[in-house]
Scaffold this motif. Structure first.
Motif, mmCIF file in Angstrom:
data_model
loop_
_atom_site.group_PDB
_atom_site.id
_atom_site.type_symbol
_atom_site.label_atom_id
_atom_site.label_comp_id
_atom_site.label_asym_id
_atom_site.label_seq_id
_atom_site.Cartn_x
_atom_site.Cartn_y
_atom_site.Cartn_z
ATOM 1 N N GLN A 193 -41.648 21.197 -28.696
ATOM 2 C CA GLN A 193 -42.547 21.339 -27.560
ATOM 3 C C GLN A 193 -42.120 20.336 -26.493
ATOM 4 O O GLN A 193 -41.971 19.156 -26.793
ATOM 5 C CB GLN A 193 -43.993 21.065 -27.976
ATOM 6 N N ILE A 194 -41.898 20.794 -25.275
ATOM 7 C CA ILE A 194 -41.489 19.896 -24.202
ATOM 8 C C ILE A 194 -42.485 19.977 -23.050
ATOM 9 O O ILE A 194 -43.114 21.008 -22.842
ATOM 10 C CB ILE A 194 -40.052 20.188 -23.712
ATOM 11 N N SER A 195 -42.627 18.857 -22.330
ATOM 12 C CA SER A 195 -43.542 18.772 -21.191
ATOM 13 C C SER A 195 -42.820 18.173 -20.009
ATOM 14 O O SER A 195 -41.900 17.376 -20.168
ATOM 15 C CB SER A 195 -44.733 17.875 -21.537
ATOM 16 N N ASP A 196 -43.267 18.562 -18.798
ATOM 17 C CA ASP A 196 -42.646 17.978 -17.608
ATOM 18 C C ASP A 196 -43.161 16.564 -17.390
ATOM 19 O O ASP A 196 -43.937 16.035 -18.184
ATOM 20 C CB ASP A 196 -42.846 18.875 -16.388
ATOM 21 N N ILE A 197 -42.736 15.933 -16.318
ATOM 22 C CA ILE A 197 -43.059 14.528 -16.050
ATOM 23 C C ILE A 197 -44.562 14.301 -15.889
ATOM 24 O O ILE A 197 -45.063 13.203 -16.138
ATOM 25 C CB ILE A 197 -42.271 14.027 -14.823
ATOM 26 N N ASN A 198 -45.312 15.363 -15.537
ATOM 27 C CA ASN A 198 -46.761 15.263 -15.366
ATOM 28 C C ASN A 198 -47.531 15.675 -16.624
ATOM 29 O O ASN A 198 -48.750 15.722 -16.606
ATOM 30 C CB ASN A 198 -47.209 16.127 -14.189
ATOM 31 N N GLY A 199 -46.817 16.023 -17.700
ATOM 32 C CA GLY A 199 -47.464 16.410 -18.944
ATOM 33 C C GLY A 199 -47.757 17.889 -19.066
ATOM 34 O O GLY A 199 -48.396 18.318 -20.025
ATOM 35 N N VAL A 200 -47.291 18.707 -18.115
ATOM 36 C CA VAL A 200 -47.508 20.152 -18.158
ATOM 37 C C VAL A 200 -46.522 20.767 -19.157
ATOM 38 O O VAL A 200 -45.327 20.534 -19.058
ATOM 39 C CB VAL A 200 -47.307 20.780 -16.760
ATOM 40 N N PRO A 201 -47.001 21.539 -20.142
ATOM 41 C CA PRO A 201 -46.092 22.151 -21.126
ATOM 42 C C PRO A 201 -45.093 23.098 -20.464
ATOM 43 O O PRO A 201 -45.429 23.817 -19.530
ATOM 44 C CB PRO A 201 -47.028 22.929 -22.053
ATOM 45 N N LEU A 202 -43.862 23.088 -20.970
ATOM 46 C CA LEU A 202 -42.804 23.940 -20.444
ATOM 47 C C LEU A 202 -42.416 24.979 -21.486
ATOM 48 O O LEU A 202 -42.461 24.715 -22.681
ATOM 49 C CB LEU A 202 -41.576 23.100 -20.084
ATOM 50 N N ASP A 233 -39.267 29.117 -17.467
ATOM 51 C CA ASP A 233 -39.908 28.368 -16.382
ATOM 52 C C ASP A 233 -38.855 27.854 -15.401
ATOM 53 O O ASP A 233 -37.743 27.505 -15.788
ATOM 54 C CB ASP A 233 -40.694 27.176 -16.919
ATOM 55 N N ILE A 234 -39.226 27.799 -14.130
ATOM 56 C CA ILE A 234 -38.376 27.222 -13.086
ATOM 57 C C ILE A 234 -38.885 25.807 -12.827
ATOM 58 O O ILE A 234 -40.082 25.602 -12.618
ATOM 59 C CB ILE A 234 -38.428 28.053 -11.789
ATOM 60 N N VAL A 235 -37.974 24.838 -12.859
ATOM 61 C CA VAL A 235 -38.336 23.437 -12.671
ATOM 62 C C VAL A 235 -37.408 22.795 -11.647
ATOM 63 O O VAL A 235 -36.334 23.312 -11.358
ATOM 64 C CB VAL A 235 -38.250 22.648 -13.997
ATOM 65 N N ILE A 236 -37.843 21.662 -11.113
ATOM 66 C CA ILE A 236 -37.008 20.849 -10.235
ATOM 67 C C ILE A 236 -36.555 19.648 -11.046
ATOM 68 O O ILE A 236 -37.370 18.885 -11.550
ATOM 69 C CB ILE A 236 -37.787 20.404 -8.988
ATOM 70 N N SER A 237 -35.248 19.514 -11.189
ATOM 71 C CA SER A 237 -34.673 18.454 -12.013
ATOM 72 C C SER A 237 -34.558 17.167 -11.223
ATOM 73 O O SER A 237 -34.168 17.169 -10.056
ATOM 74 C CB SER A 237 -33.290 18.887 -12.497
ATOM 75 N N HIS A 238 -34.870 16.036 -11.867
ATOM 76 C CA HIS A 238 -34.750 14.728 -11.231
ATOM 77 C C HIS A 238 -33.535 13.965 -11.739
ATOM 78 O O HIS A 238 -33.415 12.774 -11.502
ATOM 79 C CB HIS A 238 -36.024 13.910 -11.468
ATOM 80 N N MET A 273 -32.722 14.761 -20.712
ATOM 81 C CA MET A 273 -33.724 14.653 -19.658
ATOM 82 C C MET A 273 -34.983 13.913 -20.100
ATOM 83 O O MET A 273 -35.953 13.844 -19.366
ATOM 84 C CB MET A 273 -34.133 16.048 -19.197
ATOM 85 N N VAL A 274 -34.979 13.322 -21.286
ATOM 86 C CA VAL A 274 -36.182 12.657 -21.806
ATOM 87 C C VAL A 274 -36.409 11.332 -21.092
ATOM 88 O O VAL A 274 -35.498 10.526 -20.945
ATOM 89 C CB VAL A 274 -36.059 12.424 -23.333
ATOM 90 N N ASP A 275 -37.644 11.120 -20.649
ATOM 91 C CA ASP A 275 -38.054 9.850 -20.059
ATOM 92 C C ASP A 275 -38.380 8.901 -21.208
ATOM 93 O O ASP A 275 -39.204 9.210 -22.065
ATOM 94 C CB ASP A 275 -39.283 10.069 -19.176
ATOM 95 N N ALA A 276 -37.730 7.756 -21.245
ATOM 96 C CA ALA A 276 -37.861 6.830 -22.366
ATOM 97 C C ALA A 276 -39.286 6.284 -22.526
ATOM 98 O O ALA A 276 -39.724 6.019 -23.644
ATOM 99 C CB ALA A 276 -36.892 5.669 -22.202
ATOM 100 N N ILE A 277 -40.005 6.129 -21.455
ATOM 101 C CA ILE A 277 -41.342 5.533 -21.534
ATOM 102 C C ILE A 277 -42.384 6.544 -22.014
ATOM 103 O O ILE A 277 -43.156 6.262 -22.923
ATOM 104 C CB ILE A 277 -41.752 4.945 -20.170
ATOM 105 N N THR A 278 -42.401 7.730 -21.417
ATOM 106 C CA THR A 278 -43.447 8.712 -21.740
ATOM 107 C C THR A 278 -43.029 9.728 -22.796
ATOM 108 O O THR A 278 -43.889 10.330 -23.427
ATOM 109 C CB THR A 278 -43.858 9.491 -20.479
ATOM 110 N N GLY A 279 -41.741 9.953 -22.959
ATOM 111 C CA GLY A 279 -41.270 10.980 -23.888
ATOM 112 C C GLY A 279 -41.272 12.364 -23.279
ATOM 113 O O GLY A 279 -40.870 13.327 -23.915
ATOM 114 N N ASN A 280 -41.746 12.484 -22.026
ATOM 115 C CA ASN A 280 -41.724 13.764 -21.320
ATOM 116 C C ASN A 280 -40.362 13.974 -20.668
ATOM 117 O O ASN A 280 -39.534 13.077 -20.637
ATOM 118 C CB ASN A 280 -42.821 13.810 -20.257
ATOM 119 N N GLN A 281 -40.167 15.152 -20.123
ATOM 120 C CA GLN A 281 -38.916 15.485 -19.455
ATOM 121 C C GLN A 281 -38.919 15.004 -18.008
ATOM 122 O O GLN A 281 -39.967 14.936 -17.374
ATOM 123 C CB GLN A 281 -38.717 17.016 -19.473
#
Length: 79
Positions: free
Chosen positions: A16-25, A29-34, A66-74
């Motif tokens: 299960q993966i979530s975007d930077i705001n915690g929204v499930p992906l 899905d179309i996303v904007i990559s950082h 793409m994992v954010d080390a602090i939150t674990g989200n993408q």
């Protein structure tokens, strides 16, 4: 001893993966990559592994990069 304590093999599951705001992906899905200058990307599922495919260049990047080390989200944002 008699096979009473054998572990049952676990079936592999899709992570299960979530975007930077915690929204499930989900796949498609179309996303904007950082990261990695992918811009707008589409999420694709290959077996049990997610990839981000850039719409502009076609470059593929694994979701594990793409994992954010602090939150674990993408490090992507759902559009």
């Amino acid at each position: 001893m008699f096979g009473l304590f054998k572990k049952k093999p676990k079936e592999p599951t899709v992570p299960q993966i979530s975007d930077i705001n915690g929204v499930p992906l989900e796949e498609g899905d179309i996303v904007i990559s950082h990261r990695y200058d992918l811009g707008e990307s589409r999420i694709i599922l290959d077996g049990l592994h997610f990839y981000y495919e850039s719409i502009e260049t076609g470059e593929k990047v694994s979701f594990t990069k793409m994992v954010d080390a602090i939150t674990g989200n993408q490090k992507v944002e759902k559009k």
